[in-house]
Design a protein around this motif. Structure first.
Motif, PDB file in Angstrom:
ATOM      1  N   THR A  12       0.833  -1.208   0.000  1.00 47.97           N
ATOM      2  CA  THR A  12       0.000   0.000   0.000  1.00 47.97           C
ATOM      3  C   THR A  12       0.863   1.251   0.000  1.00 47.97           C
ATOM      4  OG1 THR A  12      -1.719  -1.165   1.246  1.00 47.97           O
ATOM      5  CG2 THR A  12      -1.853   1.232   1.191  1.00 47.97           C
ATOM      6  N   TYR A  16       0.741   3.964  -2.817  1.00 47.37           N
ATOM      7  CA  TYR A  16      -0.052   5.139  -2.457  1.00 47.37           C
ATOM      8  C   TYR A  16       0.758   6.429  -2.598  1.00 47.37           C
ATOM      9  CZ  TYR A  16      -2.773   8.436   0.278  1.00 47.37           C
ATOM     10  OH  TYR A  16      -3.468   9.543   0.676  1.00 47.37           O
ATOM     11  N   LEU A  57      -3.708   5.684   6.993  1.00 48.73           N
ATOM     12  CA  LEU A  57      -2.777   4.838   6.244  1.00 48.73           C
ATOM     13  C   LEU A  57      -1.381   4.871   6.857  1.00 48.73           C
ATOM     14  CD1 LEU A  57      -3.789   5.594   2.538  1.00 48.73           C
ATOM     15  CD2 LEU A  57      -4.346   3.573   3.895  1.00 48.73           C
ATOM     16  N   HIS A  65      -7.725   1.621   5.771  1.00 49.50           N
ATOM     17  CA  HIS A  65      -7.291   0.929   4.556  1.00 49.50           C
ATOM     18  C   HIS A  65      -8.494   0.415   3.779  1.00 49.50           C
ATOM     19  CE1 HIS A  65      -3.286   1.067   6.299  1.00 49.50           C
ATOM     20  NE2 HIS A  65      -2.801   0.603   5.171  1.00 49.50           N
ATOM     21  N   ASN A  69     -10.159   2.330  -0.242  1.00 47.14           N
ATOM     22  CA  ASN A  69     -10.372   1.694  -1.546  1.00 47.14           C
ATOM     23  C   ASN A  69     -11.457   2.393  -2.359  1.00 47.14           C
ATOM     24  OD1 ASN A  69      -8.397  -0.265  -1.464  1.00 47.14           O
ATOM     25  ND2 ASN A  69      -9.675  -1.644  -0.287  1.00 47.14           N
ATOM     26  N   ALA A 103      -2.113  -0.075  -4.826  1.00 46.31           N
ATOM     27  CA  ALA A 103      -2.597   0.438  -3.542  1.00 46.31           C
ATOM     28  C   ALA A 103      -3.900  -0.242  -3.146  1.00 46.31           C
ATOM     29  CB  ALA A 103      -2.782   1.945  -3.614  1.00 46.31           C
ATOM     30  N   ALA A 107      -4.175  -2.289   0.216  1.00 51.37           N
ATOM     31  CA  ALA A 107      -5.108  -1.841   1.254  1.00 51.37           C
ATOM     32  C   ALA A 107      -6.136  -2.924   1.571  1.00 51.37           C
ATOM     33  CB  ALA A 107      -5.802  -0.559   0.809  1.00 51.37           C
TER      34      ALA A 107
END
Length: 129
Positions: A12, A16, A57, A65, A69, A103, A107
């Motif tokens: 992630t 991210y 995060l 997390h 999304n 990501a 996540a």
């Protein structure tokens, strides 16, 4: 696939942060389209949603997390649309798609496995009786 929450947390983070930087750079560059948004408005629209889940995060909260999304899907759809409609921006869109998918997978995996580790989750209907 690994079942370690730490693997998905790293995935992630590795996707991210570059997504945040990419979106910032992409939408701060002057556009060749005559009817494009002002840079400040474009940055506000595209960067601000990525800042909402930032604290959770960084702290490693499974719930953050999970709901991050929903925000990542905006960038997934944007990348797919741009790949199809703007041939001159395909490199940007391909990178956005790669980072958004990475990501998203990270996540989702972190929320799932960390949630199990912490004993979080939805109770099954048969267990409630």
């Amino acid at each position: 696939m690994p079942t370690s929450p730490q693997f998905y947390r790293v995935l992630t983070q590795l996707c991210y942060w570059p997504l945040l930087v990419l979106v910032t750079l992409w939408h701060s560059l002057p556009s060749s389209e005559p009817a494009s948004l002002p840079t400040s408005l474009s940055l506000l629209f595209w960067v601000l949603p990525l800042l909402f889940p930032l604290t959770g995060l960084v702290r490693g909260k499974p719930y953050t997390h999970a709901w991050a999304n929903f925000i990542l899907m905006l960038y997934f759809l944007h990348a797919l649309t741009t790949l199809w409609t703007h041939p001159d921006e395909r490199v940007w869109a391909a990178l956005e798609l790669l980072f958004a998918v990475g990501a998203f997978i990270g996540a989702t995996g972190f929320a799932r496995y960390k949630g199990r580790e912490l004993g979080l989750g939805l109770k099954k209907l048969k267990d409630q009786d």
